[in-house]
Design an enzyme around this catalytic site. Structure first.
Site, PDB file in Angstrom:
ATOM      1  CG  ASP A  17      23.778  34.747  -5.836  1.00  0.00           C
ATOM      2  OD1 ASP A  17      23.944  33.748  -6.262  1.00  0.00           O
ATOM      3  OD2 ASP A  17      24.039  35.112  -4.455  1.00  0.00           O
ATOM      4  CG  HIS A  61      25.196  31.299  -3.251  1.00  0.00           C
ATOM      5  ND1 HIS A  61      24.318  32.383  -3.316  1.00  0.00           N
ATOM      6  CD2 HIS A  61      24.839  30.615  -2.304  1.00  0.00           C
ATOM      7  CE1 HIS A  61      23.932  32.422  -2.113  1.00  0.00           C
ATOM      8  NE2 HIS A  61      23.948  31.437  -1.530  1.00  0.00           N
ATOM      9  CB  SER A  66      21.186  31.095  -0.166  1.00  0.00           C
ATOM     10  OG  SER A  66      22.111  31.837   0.357  1.00  0.00           O
TER      11      SER A  66
END
Length: 576
Positions: A190, A159, A268
């Site tokens: 992911d 993402h 992230s």
């Protein structure tokens, strides 16, 4: 090396302490919260308020964060120590101090490792418009983290680079940014791998090694570039749970590790370090809870990397294609002749395109699977299936009509009838006489807004969430809109209906529909839609009108590039 050895000894002492406290009880308190992806998004001209999405797989392409409503249980654990035994209490206290000091050593060691391996990622992305599939939305900017692994590769979250148009990376302590390109991306898990061609970038860079799945209460340090500053950040915490969890970005259920370290937007893609190795990749958190974060564990990471190394691209995670339910109720167990002591799940539905459809039946009870997890830890067999490689087989023990059978089932990644995401690719479309045909996808339904489940057409929403494919390559083709012209007057209200047949032939997918339309073997062309609606057009007049409508709406082509055959060009499929 001394620091690493003392840390290992401390972990051994901590495990002994946890073993002595294994008699303690755990209680669960249900908490409603949101999972949130943690790449910070900075739109070029706006601050970007948070947007909430209320169904699995939903994604707001313009939001500054992505969240999924879910109900979780947070366990409160307590350890009992026999106060009457002074020696045992002293040993426990010493073990606790050793573990605490080891955690501090881990944090300092994580910083030392991270300085030369963790990078900041800058992404410019542009998502497609599914209502106007021939154009994109405005670009947006976001930032995330990543770290170097063997083979001169950078591992990060999918993402962080989804729908990217431009990606830059920057090392710690360096003002220079280097161009990166995405080698492979797995949106279900992911994860993504970036490559940097500049030799200057790789000077002084060290790679991190992947470790193992940590045990409960082991300490980890999360390293990355969260919002609120420009330099590297380290937060530390302990592992509180290991179980399959909803991956918000890919709307999949894979193994994840819950930790109590703070994971904020921008973290992230950063590593969670345990000792001198990586225990996982930070990727989402519970936004309405304090310091509840999730990391992608090493087995999922290795499965992704191995697939890329073997095939050169992402290969997906296997599935058996089953929908099952628990067999806790006593009457249910009696009905299916389950003896006391047997455990298993009841098969409700089987995907027709799976190999399990060949050997299993509805109402079978799956008793065992040929792979086990760690000792004394329960886990769904979906995780065990997902760790298999495509075309691997699994031995499944089944209870059928009171008799036990053993079957061998081939496993492979299975695509849903209606895709839950379509990152990094343009939507498919075909325009004929102003009728815009597209395959039904969940991103198309997301265009109806945050509350898309309630605001999108009910018949399309129900099919998207419930229907299964009957054969490979099948799509639900819909008439998304009508670009008004004299040729299609009176058909405006037939938008958002499924197209079932063209000239009496059932439609398999959008490419098949285009072939049926361009066949042109009859004077008129007839479209049979859902709810018994019908569209009839004169073929020659419709072909002429198509060119006029495309020019009026400044649409470059009547057909998306993915529908064009290898021997064709865009000019070949333009309709005069």
């Amino acid at each position: 090396m001394l620091k690493i050895r003392s840390t290992a000894a401390a972990r051994a002492a901590a495990r002994q302490l946890r073993a002595s406290a294994s008699r303690s009880s755990n209680t669960g308190t249900p908490v409603s919260a949101y999972f949130q992806l943690n790449n910070s998004i900075h739109p070029p001209f706006a601050s970007g308020a948070s947007h909430f999405i209320t169904r699995t797989g939903a994604r707001d392409f313009l939001s500054s964060s992505i969240r999924l409503f879910s109900t979780c249980s947070i366990a409160n654990s307590s350890a009992s120590v026999d106060n009457a035994d002074a020696d045992s209490e002293a040993d426990a206290a010493a073990a606790y101090l050793t573990m605490r000091n080891a955690a501090m050593d881990d944090a300092f060691h994580a910083i030392e490792l991270a300085l030369d391996s963790v990078v900041k990622i800058f992404t410019v992305a542009s998502s497609p418009s599914y209502f106007l599939p021939w154009q994109n939305k405005s670009q947006r900017e976001s930032m995330g983290s990543g770290f170097v692994i063997s083979g001169r590769r950078i591992l990060t979250n999918a993402h962080v680079v989804a729908d990217h148009t431009f990606v830059l990376v920057r090392k710690h302590g360096s003002p220079a940014k280097y161009r990166a390109h995405v080698q492979a991306v797995g949106h279900e898990c992911d994860l993504a791998i970036l490559m940097v061609e500049s030799e200057e970038f790789w000077e002084g860079v060290n790679c991190l090694e992947l470790g193992d799945v940590p045990f409960l209460q082991e300490s980890v340090a999360v390293v990355g570039y969260p919002q609120g500053g420009d330099n590297i950040s380290v937060t530390k915490g302990v592992v509180s749970r290991v179980e399959p969890t909803q991956y918000v970005h890919g709307a999949t259920q894979l193994l994840a590790i819950q930790i109590d370290a703070a994971i904020n937007p921008g973290n992230s893609g950063g590593p969670a370090i345990m000792g001198d190795k990586v225990a996982g990749v930070a990727f989402q958190n519970l936004s309405n809870a304090e310091n509840i974060g999730y990391i992608i564990p090493v087995p999922v990471i290795k499965r992704f990397i191995e697939g890329v190394e073997e095939t050169g691209d992402y290969v997906g995670f296997c599935s058996m294609g089953l929908s099952c339910q628990a067999t806790e109720n006593a009457q249910l167990r009696d009905h299916f002749k389950m003896r006391p002591g047997l455990t298993g799940v009841l098969v409700n539905r089987i995907n027709p395109i799976s190999d399990a459809y060949r050997v299993l039946k509805k109402d079978d009870i799956i008793l065992s699977f040929d792979v086990s997890f760690r000792n004394r830890e329960r886990i769904t067999f979906d995780h065990l299936v997902s760790m298999k490689k495509p075309d691997d087989t699994a031995k499944v023990k089944v209870l059928r009509d009171g008799e036990e059978y053993e079957f061998t089932v081939a496993l492979r990644p299975l695509q849903p009838l209606v895709p839950v995401h379509q990152f990094d690719q343009l939507p498919s479309y075909f325009i004929f006489a102003g009728l815009v045909f597209v395959p039904l996808t969940q991103p198309y339904l997301h265009e109806y807004g945050e509350d898309w489940y309630n605001t999108s057409p009910r018949r399309l929403c129900e099919r998207a969430l419930k229907e299964l494919p009957q054969k490979d390559g099948q799509q639900l083709v819909i008439l998304s809109q009508v670009l008004v012209d004299d040729i299609n007057t009176g058909y405006e209200r037939l938008a958002e209906f499924q197209v079932k047949k063209v000239n009496g032939v059932e439609v398999d997918n959008l490419k098949h529909l285009r072939q049926l339309v361009e066949d042109g073997s009859s004077e008129n062309i007839r479209f049979d839609l859902d709810d018994e609606r019908v569209i009839v057009l004169n073929y020659e007049k419709a072909r002429i009108a198509t060119s006029r409508i495309l020019n009026r709406h400044r649409i470059p082509s009547a057909t998306s590039a993915d529908l064009i055959d290898d021997h064709q060009t865009v000019s070949d499929i333009q309709l005069p």
